[in-house]
Scaffold this motif. Structure first.
Motif, mmCIF file in Angstrom:
data_model
loop_
_atom_site.group_PDB
_atom_site.id
_atom_site.type_symbol
_atom_site.label_atom_id
_atom_site.label_comp_id
_atom_site.label_asym_id
_atom_site.label_seq_id
_atom_site.Cartn_x
_atom_site.Cartn_y
_atom_site.Cartn_z
ATOM 1 N N UNK A 26 42.174 35.705 28.245
ATOM 2 C CA UNK A 26 41.268 36.603 28.957
ATOM 3 C C UNK A 26 40.099 35.820 29.550
ATOM 4 N N UNK A 27 39.598 34.892 28.771
ATOM 5 C CA UNK A 27 38.472 34.088 29.219
ATOM 6 C C UNK A 27 38.886 33.205 30.401
ATOM 7 N N UNK A 28 40.097 32.635 30.289
ATOM 8 C CA UNK A 28 40.602 31.786 31.375
ATOM 9 C C UNK A 28 40.702 32.581 32.681
ATOM 10 N N UNK A 29 41.172 33.847 32.556
ATOM 11 C CA UNK A 29 41.294 34.699 33.748
ATOM 12 C C UNK A 29 39.928 34.959 34.374
ATOM 13 N N UNK A 30 38.961 35.213 33.484
ATOM 14 C CA UNK A 30 37.609 35.475 33.999
ATOM 15 C C UNK A 30 37.067 34.226 34.701
ATOM 16 N N UNK A 31 37.298 33.056 34.093
ATOM 17 C CA UNK A 31 36.842 31.802 34.696
ATOM 18 C C UNK A 31 37.457 31.628 36.085
ATOM 19 N N UNK A 32 38.757 31.885 36.155
ATOM 20 C CA UNK A 32 39.439 31.757 37.458
ATOM 21 C C UNK A 32 38.824 32.678 38.505
ATOM 22 N N UNK A 33 38.588 33.924 38.098
ATOM 23 C CA UNK A 33 38.036 34.929 39.010
ATOM 24 C C UNK A 33 36.644 34.495 39.490
ATOM 25 N N UNK A 34 35.831 34.016 38.535
ATOM 26 C CA UNK A 34 34.463 33.615 38.884
ATOM 27 C C UNK A 34 34.478 32.457 39.876
ATOM 28 N N UNK A 35 35.398 31.509 39.648
ATOM 29 C CA UNK A 35 35.476 30.365 40.567
ATOM 30 C C UNK A 35 35.893 30.831 41.965
ATOM 31 N N UNK B 167 25.180 27.670 36.681
ATOM 32 C CA UNK B 167 25.283 28.926 37.430
ATOM 33 C C UNK B 167 26.621 29.610 37.161
ATOM 34 N N UNK B 168 27.684 28.794 37.169
ATOM 35 C CA UNK B 168 29.020 29.356 36.944
ATOM 36 C C UNK B 168 29.176 29.892 35.518
ATOM 37 N N UNK B 169 28.641 29.139 34.565
ATOM 38 C CA UNK B 169 28.709 29.609 33.170
ATOM 39 C C UNK B 169 28.009 30.957 33.051
ATOM 40 N N UNK B 170 26.839 31.053 33.693
ATOM 41 C CA UNK B 170 26.078 32.304 33.685
ATOM 42 C C UNK B 170 26.908 33.448 34.255
ATOM 43 N N UNK B 171 27.615 33.163 35.342
ATOM 44 C CA UNK B 171 28.416 34.204 35.988
ATOM 45 C C UNK B 171 29.557 34.648 35.080
ATOM 46 N N UNK B 172 30.150 33.690 34.352
ATOM 47 C CA UNK B 172 31.231 34.044 33.412
ATOM 48 C C UNK B 172 30.678 34.928 32.288
ATOM 49 N N UNK B 173 29.538 34.511 31.741
ATOM 50 C CA UNK B 173 28.948 35.261 30.628
ATOM 51 C C UNK B 173 28.569 36.680 31.045
ATOM 52 N N UNK B 174 28.203 36.809 32.315
ATOM 53 C CA UNK B 174 27.868 38.129 32.816
ATOM 54 C C UNK B 174 29.113 39.025 32.774
ATOM 55 N N UNK B 175 30.241 38.428 33.140
ATOM 56 C CA UNK B 175 31.505 39.170 33.120
ATOM 57 C C UNK B 175 31.934 39.528 31.692
ATOM 58 N N UNK B 176 31.697 38.625 30.749
ATOM 59 C CA UNK B 176 32.169 38.859 29.377
ATOM 60 C C UNK B 176 31.183 39.689 28.569
ATOM 61 N N UNK B 177 30.079 40.093 29.192
ATOM 62 C CA UNK B 177 29.054 40.785 28.405
ATOM 63 C C UNK B 177 28.433 39.823 27.413
ATOM 64 N N UNK B 178 28.211 38.608 27.875
ATOM 65 C CA UNK B 178 27.534 37.551 27.112
ATOM 66 C C UNK B 178 28.316 37.061 25.901
ATOM 67 N N UNK B 179 29.592 37.357 25.832
ATOM 68 C CA UNK B 179 30.374 36.876 24.708
ATOM 69 C C UNK B 179 31.161 35.639 25.133
ATOM 70 N N UNK C 132 31.734 31.207 23.919
ATOM 71 C CA UNK C 132 30.975 29.992 23.664
ATOM 72 C C UNK C 132 30.772 29.232 24.974
ATOM 73 N N UNK C 133 29.504 29.045 25.387
ATOM 74 C CA UNK C 133 29.250 28.391 26.679
ATOM 75 C C UNK C 133 29.917 27.009 26.798
ATOM 76 N N UNK C 134 30.013 26.302 25.683
ATOM 77 C CA UNK C 134 30.635 24.965 25.749
ATOM 78 C C UNK C 134 32.110 25.078 26.112
ATOM 79 N N UNK C 135 32.748 26.057 25.490
ATOM 80 C CA UNK C 135 34.161 26.307 25.753
ATOM 81 C C UNK C 135 34.355 26.727 27.216
ATOM 82 N N UNK C 136 33.433 27.590 27.667
ATOM 83 C CA UNK C 136 33.520 28.069 29.054
ATOM 84 C C UNK C 136 33.343 26.906 30.027
ATOM 85 N N UNK C 137 32.385 26.036 29.714
ATOM 86 C CA UNK C 137 32.145 24.872 30.584
ATOM 87 C C UNK C 137 33.414 24.030 30.700
#
Ligand code: ADP
Ligand code: MG
Ligand code: ZN
Length: 472
Positions: free
Chosen positions: A410-419, A439-451, A453-458
């Motif tokens: 799910x997180x990977x899909x959100x990352x793809x969408x944000x990019x 900026x991109x990490x922030x955009x992902x977290x916005x989609x996940x409702x802040x859930x 791990x930012x390191x993982x997202x990066x």
């Protein structure tokens, strides 16, 4: 110009009943003048009977301040005529107090304690339609009359208003740890602040409550006295009043009008004999004092002196909260960092002590564990703390309201969408601009409702972007 400050601190002692009668000392929601009797109203023919608990408290204050406990001390009558004192004298200790000659260290400076004695509090005067100077009449509430007070008198060892405030903060923490003083019952500290400049006469600012006010009153006095000296005049010895609204001091009475109190021994009270057994019994029952606790925390939890000091001096309740958290959660350093930097800030913002708040060691530890497991970001945790302190909701409940943590896919899909939605930022990052990643990490977290791990997202963002550039 050199400044000399000496303080007389009046501490309302934590007892059930008053000093010389069985009236309740801190009656809750009581009507004025309802907690009174013949003794505390000073009826002729009544005799005082001393409250042993109050003596215990003064002994423990004396011991905590490194004083000598005098085996014999006396009660005297301090005579003056004022409606707050119906007997026309106050029972206090004059010649020999319970405790003498101690000292405490404040920020590396030694402040000597001259004496600690026991006395009764006068009644409370209410200025009905104004203040000390403007009221047309006053009301008197004898509920306070006869409440036990410890008076702690320092030598004039403080050299600035700031130092005086630091002394008071340290002293009040010691009193709180000793459990001789309980603010939650309505007990307060009142200070008479004495100050002189360049070896001149001193002024005594009477009856200031609040340490910030003491500092303000002393700052005002320092400037006033320094100006007098600069003009080549002499400062007069006088008693002054602090106006809490204007934050200035004003003459109350000059030295030449100062009362002669005409102290005499009180024939109604025996000599106070404090045996070695009594003294050592109090000594044995004394709780761990703040400075000892700071050393222990710093060593036992490896959190360093600075953090230990903040935790311990924030208050007894805060310190025991920390110890309780450490029993549940295994990283004291992180616990202390989150407590000091975020939990304490939220509490302070609400002017709340931790013991009055909805926070509990149990739920707070849960929050810390959630951060560790990467279930919430640190940034989100800071927001949760605010809501947690406001509402007392479990951190996990606050977090789950923003939906469950997305799965890895799910997180990977959100990352793809944000990019895809932020091609400009993505290509900037590909070109080596690191700000774009944040900026991109922030955009992902916005989609996940802040859930998440930012390191993982990066990591995922980097991977997606490098895959995309290979594909091109
Ligand atoms: P008194 O007996 O006239 O009330 P004390 O000498 O007992 O005066 O002091 C009362 C308080 O005033 C003490 O806290 C003391 O430290 C303080 N004090 C005494 N002399 C000075 C001074 N010169 N400057 C500032 N404070 C002083
Ligand atoms: Mg005095
Ligand atoms: Zn009474």
């Amino acid at each position: 110009m050199s400044i000399m400050i000496g303080l007389e601190v009046h501490c309302q002692l934590n007892t059930e009943s008053k000093l010389f009668c069985s009236c309740e000392a801190y009656p809750k929601d009581a009507q004025p003048n309802s907690s009174t009797c013949e003794i505390c109203l000073g009826y002729p023919g009544t005799k005082p009977v001393i409250n042993k608990k109050a003596i215990d408290h003064v002994i423990s204050i004396g011991l905590a301040l490194g004083c000598r406990i005098n085996p014999e001390s006396y009660f005297s009558r301090k005579t003056y005529f004022y409606p707050d004192m119906p007997k026309n004298y106050q029972i206090t200790q004059y010649e020999v107090p319970i405790a003498s000659e101690g000292s405490i260290e404040v920020n590396g400076m030694k402040i000597r304690i001259r004496r600690v004695h026991l006395e009764e509090d006068p009644a409370r005067i209410l200025y009905a339609d104004g203040n000390l100077e403007t009221a047309s009449h006053v009301l008197v509430d004898y509920n306070r009359a006869g409440t036990p007070l410890a008076e702690i008198v320092t030598e004039p060892d403080m050299k600035s208003p700031k130092e005086a405030r630091a002394f008071l903060e340290k002293l009040s923490t010691i009193l709180e740890y000793l459990k001789v003083y309980d603010q939650s019952k309505g007990a307060s500290l009142r200070v008479d602040a004495n100050i002189s400049v360049d070896g001149g006469e001193r002024a005594e600012v009477k009856n200031v409550t609040g340490f910030e006010n003491v500092e303000k009153a002393l700052n005002y006095e320092a400037v006033r006295q320094q100006n007098i000296v600069r003009l080549g005049r002499k400062v007069e010895r006088e008693t002054r009043h602090f106006d809490e609204v204007a934050k200035t001091t004003r003459t109350l009475r000059k030295k030449e009008f100062e009362e002669d109190y005409g102290y005499i021994f009180d024939p109604d009270l025996p000599v106070l004999d404090i045996s070695d057994e009594w003294k050592s019994k109090i000594e044995k029952g004394m709780p761990e004092l703040p400075d000892t606790m700071v050393k222990r925390f710093s060593k036992q939890y490896g959190i360093g002196d600075y953090d230990a000091k903040v935790i311990v001096y924030t208050g007894r309740d805060f310190a025991s909260f920390f110890e309780d958290v450490c029993r549940i959660y295994s990283k004291p350093k992180a616990a202390s960092r989150w407590m000091i930097n975020y939990l304490l800030k939220s509490l302070n913002w609400r002017s709340e002590r931790i013991s009055q708040s909805r926070a509990s060691p149990d739920t707070f530890s849960e929050l810390l564990a959630m951060i560790d497991k990467g279930e919430i970001t640190e940034r989100y945790a800071k927001e949760i703390i605010k809501e947690y302190v406001d509402t007392g909701f479990r951190p996990s409940d606050i977090a789950s309201r923003s939906g469950p943590k997305p799965s890895l896919q799910g997180l990977r899909d959100i990352v793809k969408k944000v990019i895809k939605d932020n091609t400009k930022a993505a290509s900037e990052f590909a070109a080596g601009k690191n700000d774009a990643l944040a900026y991109l990490i922030g955009a992902v977290l916005k989609e996940t409702g802040k859930r998440g791990d930012p390191k993982e997202i990066a990591k995922m963002i980097k991977k997606e972007i490098s895959n995309a550039s290979v594909a091109q």
